[in-house]
Scaffold this motif. Sequence first.
Motif, PDB file in Angstrom:
ATOM      1  N   LEU A   1     -58.909 163.028  79.185  1.00  0.00           N
ATOM      2  CA  LEU A   1     -59.060 161.602  79.527  1.00  0.00           C
ATOM      3  C   LEU A   1     -57.962 160.761  78.875  1.00  0.00           C
ATOM      4  CD1 LEU A   1     -62.948 161.342  79.327  1.00  0.00           C
ATOM      5  CD2 LEU A   1     -61.532 161.264  81.397  1.00  0.00           C
ATOM      6  N   GLN A   2     -57.555 161.165  77.659  1.00  0.00           N
ATOM      7  CA  GLN A   2     -56.452 160.426  77.013  1.00  0.00           C
ATOM      8  C   GLN A   2     -55.173 160.548  77.844  1.00  0.00           C
ATOM      9  OE1 GLN A   2     -56.406 162.075  73.056  1.00  0.00           O
ATOM     10  NE2 GLN A   2     -57.772 160.482  72.257  1.00  0.00           N
ATOM     11  N   LEU A   3     -54.931 161.749  78.382  1.00  0.00           N
ATOM     12  CA  LEU A   3     -53.734 161.919  79.225  1.00  0.00           C
ATOM     13  C   LEU A   3     -53.858 161.070  80.492  1.00  0.00           C
ATOM     14  CD1 LEU A   3     -51.013 163.350  79.871  1.00  0.00           C
ATOM     15  CD2 LEU A   3     -52.381 165.020  81.146  1.00  0.00           C
TER      16      LEU A   3
ATOM     17  N   ARG B   1     -62.617 156.499  86.671  1.00  0.00           N
ATOM     18  CA  ARG B   1     -61.248 155.980  86.483  1.00  0.00           C
ATOM     19  C   ARG B   1     -60.495 155.873  87.810  1.00  0.00           C
ATOM     20  NH1 ARG B   1     -62.684 157.729  81.558  1.00  0.00           N
ATOM     21  NH2 ARG B   1     -61.447 157.184  79.738  1.00  0.00           N
TER      22      ARG B   1
ATOM     23  N   ASP C   1     -55.395 158.376  80.916  1.00  0.00           N
ATOM     24  CA  ASP C   1     -55.194 156.963  80.586  1.00  0.00           C
ATOM     25  C   ASP C   1     -53.730 156.624  80.301  1.00  0.00           C
ATOM     26  OD1 ASP C   1     -57.860 156.507  80.977  1.00  0.00           O
ATOM     27  OD2 ASP C   1     -58.404 156.721  78.866  1.00  0.00           O
ATOM     28  N   ARG C   2     -52.913 157.670  80.077  1.00  0.00           N
ATOM     29  CA  ARG C   2     -51.477 157.433  79.826  1.00  0.00           C
ATOM     30  C   ARG C   2     -50.643 157.546  81.097  1.00  0.00           C
ATOM     31  NH1 ARG C   2     -49.277 161.303  75.323  1.00  0.00           N
ATOM     32  NH2 ARG C   2     -47.428 159.984  75.504  1.00  0.00           N
TER      33      ARG C   2
ATOM     34  N   ARG D   1     -61.842 165.035  76.003  1.00  0.00           N
ATOM     35  CA  ARG D   1     -61.249 163.859  75.352  1.00  0.00           C
ATOM     36  C   ARG D   1     -59.724 163.849  75.536  1.00  0.00           C
ATOM     37  NH1 ARG D   1     -62.255 160.388  70.781  1.00  0.00           N
ATOM     38  NH2 ARG D   1     -60.387 160.379  69.501  1.00  0.00           N
ATOM     39  N   ALA D   2     -59.101 164.998  75.293  1.00  0.00           N
ATOM     40  CA  ALA D   2     -57.642 165.105  75.472  1.00  0.00           C
ATOM     41  C   ALA D   2     -57.275 164.857  76.933  1.00  0.00           C
ATOM     42  CB  ALA D   2     -57.154 166.475  75.028  1.00  0.00           C
TER      43      ALA D   2
ATOM     44  N   THR E   1     -48.340 167.693  81.177  1.00  0.00           N
ATOM     45  CA  THR E   1     -49.256 167.697  80.010  1.00  0.00           C
ATOM     46  C   THR E   1     -48.502 167.943  78.708  1.00  0.00           C
ATOM     47  OG1 THR E   1     -49.719 170.070  80.276  1.00  0.00           O
ATOM     48  CG2 THR E   1     -51.236 168.551  81.351  1.00  0.00           C
TER      49      THR E   1
END
Length: 226
Positions: free
Chosen positions: A17-19, A50, A21-22, A14-15, A209
Amino acid sequence: MAEVIVALDLPTGRAALQLVDRLPGLRWVKVGPVLFVREGPALIGELKARGVRVFLDLKWHDIPNTVAEAARHAAALQVDLATVHALGGRAMLEAAVAAAGALRLAAVTVLTSHTAESYGEAVGRDGDAEVLSEVVRLARLAVGSGVGALVTSPHEAAAVAEVAGPDRWLVVPGIRPEGSEAHDQKRAATPREAVAAGATHLVVGRPVTGAERPAEVYQEICEAVS
Ligand code: C5P
């Protein structure tokens, strides 16, 4: 222009994929054993969905059939680049290359965590081994076995680039943008220095990161090597 690969050394998928997406314009990510063991192939699927290329850095070193099967399954997951240990030997490397299809294999030579003494002890040499000559020797073995890429520290990049020749990729971790923290990387290089030494792919983890504004750091590194 060199490619910038962001090492997703984060605790959860999750972390990671969040990165992702940023980071607008992100082209490549690296997934290592920690994240892969935790999240499995599902994460690879999410990343590919993605539109990013995936470098699966599991550093395979096993009997030829096992490494070949691992490479075949990674290729089926549409992984783009994966690592094997040159110390696995010619038969293992050739079997992996034959099974990998469109998946490009990158050979690791001597782990940078080794000292001359610890490497000498591991391979049964009397006295210290000469690490740079071992790196070059193993790089030649890997190239002669058909791998399409070599992984090297910035320190040994110029010597390994000579072995790689013009058509293979040179994948270089230990990258630190000017003025950023070294963390545990003892002999880091800036993005420009790594490219000058022959890097075609730069692996960058914590500078991106751990950044407050990761997109800005990622963009700066891309611009430095474009
Ligand atoms: O955070 P940092 O930029 O140091 O991350 C570098 C990445 O490259 C990590 O995933 C690390 O495991 C990997 N790596 C390395 N040095 C090597 C080989 C791989 O830092 N010699």
